[in-house]
Design an enzyme around this catalytic site. Structure first.
Site, PDB file in Angstrom:
ATOM      1  N   ARG A 122      69.787  79.318 -10.987  1.00 21.72           N
ATOM      2  CA  ARG A 122      70.145  80.392 -10.038  1.00 21.72           C
ATOM      3  C   ARG A 122      69.015  80.746  -9.076  1.00 21.72           C
ATOM      4  NH1 ARG A 122      72.902  82.849 -14.574  1.00 21.72           N
ATOM      5  NH2 ARG A 122      75.079  82.203 -14.423  1.00 21.72           N
ATOM      6  N   LYS A 144      67.030  77.661   5.979  1.00 20.11           N
ATOM      7  CA  LYS A 144      68.334  76.982   5.938  1.00 20.11           C
ATOM      8  C   LYS A 144      68.176  75.748   5.055  1.00 20.11           C
ATOM      9  CE  LYS A 144      70.595  78.179  10.277  1.00 20.11           C
ATOM     10  NZ  LYS A 144      71.045  77.688  11.598  1.00 20.11           N
ATOM     11  N   GLU A 186      62.572  69.005  19.676  1.00 17.01           N
ATOM     12  CA  GLU A 186      62.687  70.376  19.153  1.00 17.01           C
ATOM     13  C   GLU A 186      61.541  71.253  19.675  1.00 17.01           C
ATOM     14  OE1 GLU A 186      65.134  71.675  17.357  1.00 17.01           O
ATOM     15  OE2 GLU A 186      66.147  69.985  16.386  1.00 17.01           O
ATOM     16  N   LYS A 228      59.905  80.416  16.177  1.00 12.79           N
ATOM     17  CA  LYS A 228      60.974  80.366  15.180  1.00 12.79           C
ATOM     18  C   LYS A 228      60.838  81.528  14.202  1.00 12.79           C
ATOM     19  CE  LYS A 228      63.911  77.849  12.251  1.00 12.79           C
ATOM     20  NZ  LYS A 228      64.508  76.597  11.835  1.00 12.79           N
ATOM     21  N   GLU A 238      71.597  84.250  11.012  1.00  9.57           N
ATOM     22  CA  GLU A 238      72.284  83.821  12.233  1.00  9.57           C
ATOM     23  C   GLU A 238      73.533  84.643  12.549  1.00  9.57           C
ATOM     24  OE1 GLU A 238      71.929  79.577  12.985  1.00  9.57           O
ATOM     25  OE2 GLU A 238      73.826  79.635  14.053  1.00  9.57           O
ATOM     26  N   ARG A 242      69.499  84.114  16.261  1.00 13.43           N
ATOM     27  CA  ARG A 242      69.070  82.832  15.681  1.00 13.43           C
ATOM     28  C   ARG A 242      69.836  81.658  16.301  1.00 13.43           C
ATOM     29  NH1 ARG A 242      67.295  81.298   9.488  1.00 13.43           N
ATOM     30  NH2 ARG A 242      66.966  79.102   9.931  1.00 13.43           N
ATOM     31  N   ASN A 246      69.861  76.902  18.605  1.00 12.08           N
ATOM     32  CA  ASN A 246      70.819  75.800  18.745  1.00 12.08           C
ATOM     33  C   ASN A 246      70.967  75.338  20.193  1.00 12.08           C
ATOM     34  OD1 ASN A 246      71.395  75.843  15.991  1.00 12.08           O
ATOM     35  ND2 ASN A 246      72.925  77.457  16.263  1.00 12.08           N
ATOM     36  N   HIS A 249      72.455  71.977  20.998  1.00 11.06           N
ATOM     37  CA  HIS A 249      73.044  71.430  19.772  1.00 11.06           C
ATOM     38  C   HIS A 249      74.552  71.217  19.852  1.00 11.06           C
ATOM     39  CE1 HIS A 249      69.098  72.142  18.150  1.00 11.06           C
ATOM     40  NE2 HIS A 249      69.448  71.701  16.960  1.00 11.06           N
ATOM     41  N   HIS A 253      75.619  67.691  18.632  1.00 10.60           N
ATOM     42  CA  HIS A 253      76.454  67.402  17.465  1.00 10.60           C
ATOM     43  C   HIS A 253      77.620  66.482  17.835  1.00 10.60           C
ATOM     44  CE1 HIS A 253      74.764  71.140  15.224  1.00 10.60           C
ATOM     45  NE2 HIS A 253      73.998  70.081  15.105  1.00 10.60           N
ATOM     46  N   HIS A 267      68.454  62.916  15.559  1.00  9.59           N
ATOM     47  CA  HIS A 267      68.840  64.296  15.856  1.00  9.59           C
ATOM     48  C   HIS A 267      68.022  64.889  17.020  1.00  9.59           C
ATOM     49  CE1 HIS A 267      70.220  68.372  15.321  1.00  9.59           C
ATOM     50  NE2 HIS A 267      68.965  68.781  15.210  1.00  9.59           N
TER      51      HIS A 267
HETATM   52  N1  GLY Z   1      67.522  74.713  13.069  1.00 13.04           N
HETATM   53  C1  GLY Z   1      68.105  75.933  13.495  1.00 13.04           C
HETATM   54  C2  GLY Z   1      67.838  77.069  12.581  1.00 13.04           C
HETATM   55  O1  GLY Z   1      67.034  76.962  11.692  1.00 13.04           O
HETATM   56  O2  GLY Z   1      68.433  78.104  12.732  1.00 13.04           O
END
Ligand code: GLY
Length: 369
Positions: A122, A144, A186, A228, A238, A242, A246, A249, A253, A267
């Site tokens: 957990r 993430k 990036e 970031k 997000e 946040r 993107n 993106h 994608h 990517h």
């Molecule tokens: N890679 C985008 C984020 O971490 O929100």
């Protein structure tokens, strides 16, 4: 030549340390987190061959014992089979709630191992030691974690913040030029989305970075991570800001799906092309000047990066099919696509209000180039 960026998330706050030679100091950096002098490390075979012994020595210098698992390199690893293998291996290693798991590799390893740490007993703590530029400036920071599903990328996962990130910029020297430049996609994204002065700095210093200048690399990683960290501190899960991360993106994608998530398009390469398209779309909608997309493309080209759809090898689907692929993106809400558009270089915003015929015409023109 070392910087620390603090990610301010209350009791889940942590530091991102950036500089050359951190692998050799990993033990002294990690030891304050440990209840016993033992860590488990999950890596990939490429990274392990190049750097695992340096990490082992760095941990041993602080009398930390290490056991390691190496997974196959590549995006295909980021699915259930290698995930369950990792979780079961961690259980076999008798990792306890108080222990620390180390994710040692690029974005695939960071995401998969972070997710394993999130669900193991957990939730156990984990340390990110990102080895690709993309992982150092993006995926290792912000919590993430996850794996891919047959239905799409990153559809299974959890928010689970690391307890420490060690970004050893010396390790970037072993990346291929292609992987380095994909990560640079990036980096330049941060300038485009929120800091025009950083973009200007990159226009001047980007070639130095690519040539291996360590001070420039530390500066670029630090500024990217700082941006970031600020965004994640404002909007960890997000709900709003946040999503700015993107930028590029939505296009990316669709292009990744169109190229089968293969070697045809990495990517970060898709992000760079996607950013150029997002600026083109912004200019078409009268949001930014016509010069902005040209300036974005000029910098990407100068860096020798993929910039246009014609830089992707092989056939691409039609503009209509690409728009359909965008509709399968996980950022679709109530059937409406989210785009990150820009008023200027360094001034991006999130919107769902984009006429699909303008998107279609941008893609048609881009395919015709
Ligand atoms: N890679 C985008 C984020 O971490 O929100």
């Amino acid at each position: 030549m070392e910087n620390t960026v603090h990610v301010d998330l209350g009791d889940r706050s942590y530091d991102v340390v950036i500089g050359p030679g951190l692998l050799a100091q990993a033990g002294e950096r990690i030891v304050p987190l440990l209840k016993r002098r033992r860590v488990v490390v999950v890596s990939d075979e490429t990274v392990a061959e190049l750097h695992l012994e340096t990490l082992r020595a760095g941990l041993a210098a602080a009398e930390i014992e290490m056991t390691a698992l190496s997974l196959p390199p590549g995006e295909a690893t980021k699915g259930w089979p290698q995930f369950s293998r990792t979780v079961e291996w961690l259980l076999d290693q008798k990792v306890e709630r108080g222990d620390v798991v180390v994710a040692f590799g690029g974005g695939v390893i960071g995401d998969l191992v972070g997710f394993a740490a999130a669900v193991l007993r957990r939730g156990v703590r984990f340390v990110q030691i990102p080895t690709s530029l993309l992982a150092q400036v993006d995926s290792s920071v912000g919590g993430k974690t996850g794996i891919n599903a047959p239905q799409g990328k990153n559809l299974i996962g959890a928010f689970h913040q690391p307890s420490l990130v060690l970004a050893d910029t010396f390790v970037l020297g072993t990346l291929t030029a292609r992987d380095f430049l994909a990560g640079y996609g990036e980096v330049v994204k941060y300038g485009m989305l929120g800091d025009s002065e950083f973009f200007t700095w990159l226009e001047k210093n980007g070639p130095l970075l690519a040539d291996g200048d360590m001070a420039a690399r530390v500066e670029a990683v630090t500024r990217s991570v700082q941006m970031k960290a600020d965004i994640v501190a404002r909007d960890e899960t997000e709900q709003g800001d946040r999503a700015l991360l993107n930028l590029g993106h939505t296009f990316c994608h669709a292009l990744e799906a169109a190229t089968g998530y293969s070697d045809r398009l990495l990517h970060g390469e898709g992000v760079a092309i996607g950013c150029a398209l997002a600026f083109e779309l912004s200019a078409r909608l009268g949001l930014c000047s016509q010069e902005d997309p040209s300036r974005v493309r000029a910098h990407l080209k100068e860096m020798g990066m993929k910039t246009d759809l014609s830089d992707i090898s092989g056939e691409l689907p039609s503009a209509e099919e690409l728009v359909d692929l965008m509709g399968q993106d996980k950022k679709v809400v109530d059937g409406q696509l989210t785009f990150i558009l820009a008023r200027n270089i360094g001034d991006a915003f999130v919107t769902g209000d984009v006429p699909s015929d303008t998107v279609l015409s941008v893609l048609k023109d881009a395919l015709a180039k």
